[in-house]
Design a protein around this motif. Structure first.
Motif, PDB file in Angstrom:
ATOM      1  N   VAL A 273      -4.341   3.385   0.700  1.00  0.00           N
ATOM      2  CA  VAL A 273      -5.231   3.592  -0.441  1.00  0.00           C
ATOM      3  C   VAL A 273      -4.952   4.963  -1.049  1.00  0.00           C
ATOM      4  O   VAL A 273      -4.286   5.802  -0.439  1.00  0.00           O
ATOM      5  N   CYS A 383      -5.915  -7.101  -4.033  1.00  0.00           N
ATOM      6  CA  CYS A 383      -6.672  -6.043  -4.696  1.00  0.00           C
ATOM      7  C   CYS A 383      -6.902  -6.372  -6.167  1.00  0.00           C
ATOM      8  O   CYS A 383      -7.961  -6.056  -6.726  1.00  0.00           O
ATOM      9  N   LEU A 428      -8.429  -5.421   2.247  1.00  0.00           N
ATOM     10  CA  LEU A 428      -7.191  -5.016   2.914  1.00  0.00           C
ATOM     11  C   LEU A 428      -7.022  -5.768   4.227  1.00  0.00           C
ATOM     12  O   LEU A 428      -8.011  -6.073   4.906  1.00  0.00           O
ATOM     13  N   ALA A 459      -7.821   1.176  -4.125  1.00  0.00           N
ATOM     14  CA  ALA A 459      -6.823   0.348  -3.441  1.00  0.00           C
ATOM     15  C   ALA A 459      -6.014  -0.488  -4.438  1.00  0.00           C
ATOM     16  O   ALA A 459      -6.570  -0.996  -5.416  1.00  0.00           O
ATOM     17  N   PRO A 460      -4.695  -0.622  -4.164  1.00  0.00           N
ATOM     18  CA  PRO A 460      -3.956  -0.058  -3.039  1.00  0.00           C
ATOM     19  C   PRO A 460      -3.027   1.065  -3.476  1.00  0.00           C
ATOM     20  O   PRO A 460      -2.724   1.208  -4.654  1.00  0.00           O
TER      21      PRO A 460
END
Length: 520
Positions: A273, A383, A428, A459-460
């Motif tokens: 992240v 994401c 994640l 993220a990411p």
């Protein structure tokens, strides 16, 4: 021979050149009239103890000695010289082209994206309209990913001569000479485009060619040697030397090589992240009582922790920086960071990433070159979905993430497309989330104040390096199976930043020069 002197001064004293020279002379027991010239050779901040010191390496020349000057870049006129194709105009490709001109070869650069000026418009569209141009974005275009992602020039390369040459060429084309002095040199995203434009103009002026909107789409191999390349699915060009410097996000190139039965291999990378704190907090953590010293630059940090056998570390830390949307396709999100030259934005951001090997991944299969790439794509798409299928990214306050709580509100973010509250534990893969949670707690123990709910995770952070390597011979630098094909830079797995990529571009041309000499 010059005299090297190590001294330390306060941040306030750094601007007093007479004081610095006097301190160096005193240490060496020399008088000013004995010195012909001098300079600050290296500069770094030591904030480990109070008061904070600036460590300086001073170089002195006695009266009878000549000061070394920055070696000039001396191009040749190569309008009618032997051609070498260079795929990609990132730092590896540009430096390969500059070195080719210097060595008497005619570089023909093919860049899939646009020049730096035109490229800016596509970046504005990503930020404002959240539309990604797959050929022109933060990763693709003149100067590569480094142009609009900070401009850090730090490298861990041990070959100092090569590093100096790369830095000196930056100075030749317009960078401040401070980059030759600072321990962690930085140009700034706002200044890099002009420098890169100057490089391109020098290449063209001396007979090289630079073609934009020109994407490599096919390769012709004959008798295990490169014969020709196709651009934009249209025209073929014959070359017997091709430097492949396409960068770590040019996934289509990996698929092309695999389709042509050109060997590629899975390569470990790091993914996680991007964390954003207020810059004032990082200043407090790093500088403590001197956090508001006007003579100190915005503070940076470097963190590393071993968690359950995995390395977790800070990556591309950007003091006074901005988080940027770096996707190369519409159905994914990617973050990275950059800083202007003054590093004067109110935020500090850094990637916090987990180092993974192909064998760590759940979909690992022996001899599958795409295992890491597939994992990277999976995370980026997850994401994207969690962010609402736009260029907004899923986000969570740091302590909320560790405790498994969805954040109900956020401080302001520098990420212009915007953020969406999400539980990153569910977004994640557990392989990453569990390591990151333990690392954040550990980092808080190392840096008091770092572990805070005022920090926001975006993220990411996934494009840290290539997920694939293109194997090459250690001496000839040609592909292990294809003569005349030179895998180069980050995209091939041989660099990890602007300077190391630039050096690799130079090295590939030097390998071509050696081959040419050996056949004459």
């Amino acid at each position: 021979m010059s005299i090297i002197v190590q001294i330390a001064v306060s941040p306030q004293q750094l601007e007093d050149l007479d004081f610095i020279l006097g301190l160096a002379l005193k240490k060496e027991k020399l008088r000013k009239k004995e010195i012909g010239d001098w300079r600050i050779r290296k500069r770094s901040i030591d904030a480990r103890n109070s008061p904070i010191k600036i460590n300086l390496q001073i170089e002195l020349w006695l009266l009878e000695e000549l000061r070394e000057q920055i070696p000039p870049y001396i191009p040749q006129k190569v309008h009618n010289a032997k051609k070498v194709a260079i795929i990609g105009a990132g730092p590896a490709g540009l430096y390969a082209a500059l070195r080719a001109v210097e060595a008497g070869f005619k570089p023909v650069v093919f860049e899939r994206g646009k020049d730096v000026r035109e490229r800016r418009r596509d970046l504005a569209i990503i930020n404002k309209l959240q539309k990604v141009n797959p050929e022109s974005n933060y990763c693709f275009g003149e100067g590569g990913a480094g142009t609009y992602s900070d401009g850090k020039l730090y490298t861990r390369s041990k070959k100092r001569g090569n590093v100096l040459k790369a830095l000196e060429w930056f100075v030749h084309f317009g960078a401040d000479e401070d980059i030759l002095v600072d321990a962690h040199p930085h140009i700034g995203t706002n200044k890099l485009p002009k420098i890169i434009t100057s490089m391109r103009e020098a290449i063209i002026k001396n007979g090289g060619e630079v073609h934009f909107n020109s994407k490599l789409t096919d390769i012709k191999i004959n008798d295990a040697a490169i014969q020709a390349i196709q651009i934009n699915n249209e025209k073929w060009f014959e070359f017997d030397n091709v430097i492949l410097a396409t960068g770590h996000s040019a996934r289509d190139i990996y698929y092309l090589l695999h389709h042509k039965n050109i060997k590629i291999e899975a390569k470990g990378f790091a993914i996680g992240v991007r964390v954003e704190h207020q810059q004032t907090l990082i200043n407090h953590i790093q500088y403590q009582k001197e956090y508001d010293n006007p003579y100190l630059p915005p503070a940076s940090y470097s963190l590393v922790e071993q968690v359950d056998g995995f390395g977790v570390y800070s990556f591309c830390m950007c003091p006074g920086g901005i988080i940027a949307p770096c996707a190369t396709e519409q159905d994914e999100v990617v973050t990275n960071g950059w800083s202007p030259s003054k590093r004067n934005n109110p935020y500090a951001n850094s990637g916090i990433v987990v180092s993974v090997k192909p064998t760590d991944l759940p979909n690992y299969k022996k001899d599958d070159p795409f295992v890491c790439l597939d994992f990277q794509k999976y995370v980026e798409k997850r994401c994207w979905e969690a962010g609402g299928k736009t260029q907004k990214v899923p986000a969570q306050r740091m302590i909320d993430f560790v405790e498994g709580k969805i954040s109900t509100d956020f401080p302001k973010t520098s990420y212009q497309p915007g953020i969406v509250a999400a539980d990153l534990n569910k977004v994640l893969p557990a392989l990453l989330a569990e390591k990151l949670k333990k690392a954040f707690v550990a980092f808080g123990k190392k840096k008091n104040g770092y572990y805070t709910n005022e920090a926001v995770l975006h993220a990411p952070e996934s494009r840290t390096s290539s997920t694939i390597s293109v194997p090459r011979h250690p001496i000839t630098l040609e592909h292990v199976e294809i003569k005349g094909l030179y895998p180069c830079g980050e995209g091939a797995g041989y660099a990890g930043g602007i300077i190391s990529a630039a050096i690799d571009g130079i090295n590939c041309v030097d390998a071509i020069v050696r081959k040419q000499v050996s056949t004459e």
